[in-house]
Design an enzyme around this catalytic site. Sequence first.
Site, PDB file in Angstrom:
ATOM      1  N   CYS A  32       0.867  -1.260  -0.011  1.00 39.40           N
ATOM      2  CA  CYS A  32      -0.007   0.086   0.016  1.00 39.40           C
ATOM      3  C   CYS A  32       0.893   1.332  -0.022  1.00 39.40           C
ATOM      4  CB  CYS A  32      -0.817   0.060   1.189  1.00 39.40           C
ATOM      5  SG  CYS A  32      -1.896   1.512   1.468  1.00 39.40           S
ATOM      6  N   LYS A  59     -11.292  -8.203   4.606  1.00 38.29           N
ATOM      7  CA  LYS A  59     -10.997  -7.637   5.898  1.00 38.29           C
ATOM      8  C   LYS A  59     -11.639  -8.210   7.121  1.00 38.29           C
ATOM      9  CE  LYS A  59     -11.117  -3.059   3.220  1.00 38.29           C
ATOM     10  NZ  LYS A  59     -11.939  -1.840   3.169  1.00 38.29           N
ATOM     11  N   VAL A  72      -6.072   1.081   5.244  1.00 40.62           N
ATOM     12  CA  VAL A  72      -4.985   1.268   5.884  1.00 40.62           C
ATOM     13  C   VAL A  72      -4.112   2.438   5.282  1.00 40.62           C
ATOM     14  CG1 VAL A  72      -4.566  -1.244   6.583  1.00 40.62           C
ATOM     15  CG2 VAL A  72      -3.736  -0.372   4.704  1.00 40.62           C
ATOM     16  N   GLU A  84      -5.633   7.603   8.293  1.00 43.01           N
ATOM     17  CA  GLU A  84      -5.417   8.609   7.528  1.00 43.01           C
ATOM     18  C   GLU A  84      -3.823   8.931   7.452  1.00 43.01           C
ATOM     19  OE1 GLU A  84      -6.963   9.810   4.567  1.00 43.01           O
ATOM     20  OE2 GLU A  84      -8.608   8.639   5.283  1.00 43.01           O
ATOM     21  N   SER A  85      -3.236   8.630   6.419  1.00 39.82           N
ATOM     22  CA  SER A  85      -1.610   8.754   6.064  1.00 39.82           C
ATOM     23  C   SER A  85      -1.232   9.915   6.695  1.00 39.82           C
ATOM     24  CB  SER A  85      -1.033   8.290   4.954  1.00 39.82           C
ATOM     25  OG  SER A  85      -1.552   9.122   3.975  1.00 39.82           O
TER      26      SER A  85
HETATM   27  N1  LIG Z   1      -6.800   8.422   2.325  1.00 34.82           N
HETATM   28  C1  LIG Z   1      -6.103   7.198   2.797  1.00 34.82           C
HETATM   29  C2  LIG Z   1      -6.190   6.499   1.730  1.00 34.82           C
HETATM   30  C3  LIG Z   1      -5.688   4.846   2.299  1.00 34.82           C
HETATM   31  C4  LIG Z   1      -6.166   3.753   1.096  1.00 34.82           C
HETATM   32  O1  LIG Z   1      -6.814   3.947   0.417  1.00 34.82           O
HETATM   33  N2  LIG Z   1      -5.547   2.459   1.488  1.00 34.82           N
HETATM   34  C5  LIG Z   1      -5.747   1.389   0.750  1.00 34.82           C
HETATM   35  C6  LIG Z   1      -4.737   0.483   0.378  1.00 34.82           C
HETATM   36  S1  LIG Z   1      -3.445   1.216  -0.576  1.00 34.82           S
HETATM   37  C7  LIG Z   1      -7.043   0.542   1.364  1.00 34.82           C
HETATM   38  O2  LIG Z   1      -6.709   0.446   2.466  1.00 34.82           O
HETATM   39  N3  LIG Z   1      -7.892   0.000   0.617  1.00 34.82           N
HETATM   40  C8  LIG Z   1      -9.022  -0.555   1.071  1.00 34.82           C
HETATM   41  C9  LIG Z   1     -10.242  -0.096   0.588  1.00 34.82           C
HETATM   42  O3  LIG Z   1     -10.414   0.763  -0.225  1.00 34.82           O
HETATM   43  O4  LIG Z   1     -11.237  -0.826   0.795  1.00 34.82           O
HETATM   44  C10 LIG Z   1      -4.899   7.598   3.608  1.00 34.82           C
HETATM   45  O5  LIG Z   1      -4.263   8.516   3.026  1.00 34.82           O
HETATM   46  O6  LIG Z   1      -4.341   6.853   4.359  1.00 34.82           O
END
Ligand SMILES: N[C@@H](CCC(=O)N[C@@H](CS)C(=O)NCC(=O)O)C(=O)O
Length: 251
Positions: A32, A59, A72, A84-85
């Site tokens: 990720c 999940k 994540v 949120e990163s």
């Molecule tokens: N805005 C979030 C985006 C995080 C994100 O999209 N992570 C992806 C993995 S790369 C995820 O967990 N995807 C699972 C989903 O969308 O259900 C951040 O910045 O943390």
Amino acid sequence: MSSGITEFALGKGQACPPLKPGVLRLYSMRFCPYAQRTRLVLEHKQIPVETVNVNLKKKPEWLFEMNPTGVVPVLQWGDHVIYESATCNDYLDEVYPQNKLNPTDPYQRARDRQLWESMGKLIGSFYDVGPGIRNNDRTALNRMLRAFTRYEKELVSRGDGPFFGGKKVCMADFMLWPWFERLSVLNALVPETTITDSNFPHLSSWMRHMYELPAVKKTMFDREHHAHFMKTLKIDKNPDYDYGLVKASRL
Ligand SMILES: N[C@@H](CCC(=O)N[C@@H](CS)C(=O)NCC(=O)O)C(=O)O
């Protein structure tokens, strides 16, 4: 500075490993890019952390208990849960002040934030460029090249490089990096996306310097791993979260 639990992704029906008192935990997924943003900051600041990787296709229920959006990265520190990163990274930068990453000047901080908050379009074009080119549509490619031009100009305007933070890496460098690391996968399909010393000299130098950072070396995957993961994610629709892990090492 990962101090382990298991690298294998935990999915639906699997228990969440018990939290150890006083140990910071990161919920992540190995490929990720958002979680890599946080892994970069953890490495850069040498913060001890244990990582729990999550299967994002199946999940585990406990992921939603921590983050209602079910994505994540998530950080857990006792009863504090942060997701949120960008929020995770700002939190880490405040709580662990060593190797400070955010500028103290509010205007500079705002300018840096603009750099990554407007990344959405670049991220979107990442997966659209290949299919776009095949369908004779250069829209996504042009969008991507415009984003590169913007980052190139920004590096030029900051002058003393090689990083967005100048001589030292800053939060913006880490927030942007994961997509540039994955760019080599796209370069192989669409050569026009390749950043070189002749088309984007500052961006090209930035990438070279980023690759030299210990935090990048510790968190990165090579092109073959990224290409495999992206294929299983986007084409096979069956993401190979554990790609490259040796089964015998399962704890
Ligand atoms: N805005 C979030 C985006 C995080 C994100 O999209 N992570 C992806 C993995 S790369 C995820 O967990 N995807 C699972 C989903 O969308 O259900 C951040 O910045 O943390």
